[in-house]
Write an enzyme that holds these catalytic residues in place. Sequence first.
Site, PDB file in Angstrom:
ATOM      1  N   ASP A  11      44.566  36.399  29.845  1.00 17.51           N
ATOM      2  CA  ASP A  11      43.122  36.393  30.073  1.00 17.51           C
ATOM      3  C   ASP A  11      42.446  36.365  28.715  1.00 17.51           C
ATOM      4  O   ASP A  11      42.717  37.226  27.861  1.00 17.51           O
ATOM      5  CB  ASP A  11      42.688  37.651  30.834  1.00 17.51           C
ATOM      6  N   ASP A 130      40.546  35.198  43.887  1.00 15.97           N
ATOM      7  CA  ASP A 130      40.456  36.639  43.639  1.00 15.97           C
ATOM      8  C   ASP A 130      39.976  37.258  44.949  1.00 15.97           C
ATOM      9  O   ASP A 130      38.843  36.999  45.375  1.00 15.97           O
ATOM     10  CB  ASP A 130      39.443  36.945  42.528  1.00 15.97           C
TER      11      ASP A 130
END
Length: 250
Positions: A11, A130
């Site tokens: 990330d 997500d």
Amino acid sequence: MLAKRIVPCLDIKDGQTVKGTNFVNLRQAGDPVELGRAYSEQGADELVFLDITASHEGRKTFTELVKRIAANINIPFTVGGGINELSDVDRLLNAGADKISINSSAIRNPQLIDEIAKNFGSQVCVLAVDAKQTENGWKCYLNGGRIETDKDLFEWTKEAQERGAGEILFTSMNHDGVKAGYANDALAVLADQLSIPIIASGGAGCKEHFRDVFLQGKADAALAASVFHFGEIKITELKLYLCSEGITIR
């Protein structure tokens, strides 16, 4: 059984690798190019680089970084974050990415999946989801887990497959960074209803969790971040362990 894949995820925020818990409390984990090169040398099968604030801040993914990554690693990698149109996909593939991952932009404009599959092939299009388990079932979220939508995880991934997505990258927000294991029940449902590969994300804390996500969750690939970034699990040791458990890996 098809060979299972081990996929470190990086990330990226402001050019640095970060890692949080349940999508918040980010801490720095190092230079993404150096980490990517190290994982490539350690035997990772693929890498995923996500510009985690691109959608939220309305920015384009950092193309120059993708070029540097491509110059330094020799395994396939996927790039995501702030990809809203075909020109973004074209730019990132030209910079050296093998696949692109879309999430918020696909929920807002599902037609984007069709367009990417038609123009670049399904193998390029990874739908990232997500999702969080709520009182009303598994709901999908936008903008790095900031905004709940009315989309159901199972209906949305089925639609994405029909539109031409080549893979599903499912992150359980309930499990993210907690290191208590993957969302194996939900993953198994996805595996039973879809014919495209599923990458499991969120929850890896020990080697056994990888075994369980392949055997119980029926995932095709297991993605993890902090256990790799902070040296808690070595990829070479993980692969030897999974082989000893009878799991076919690359």
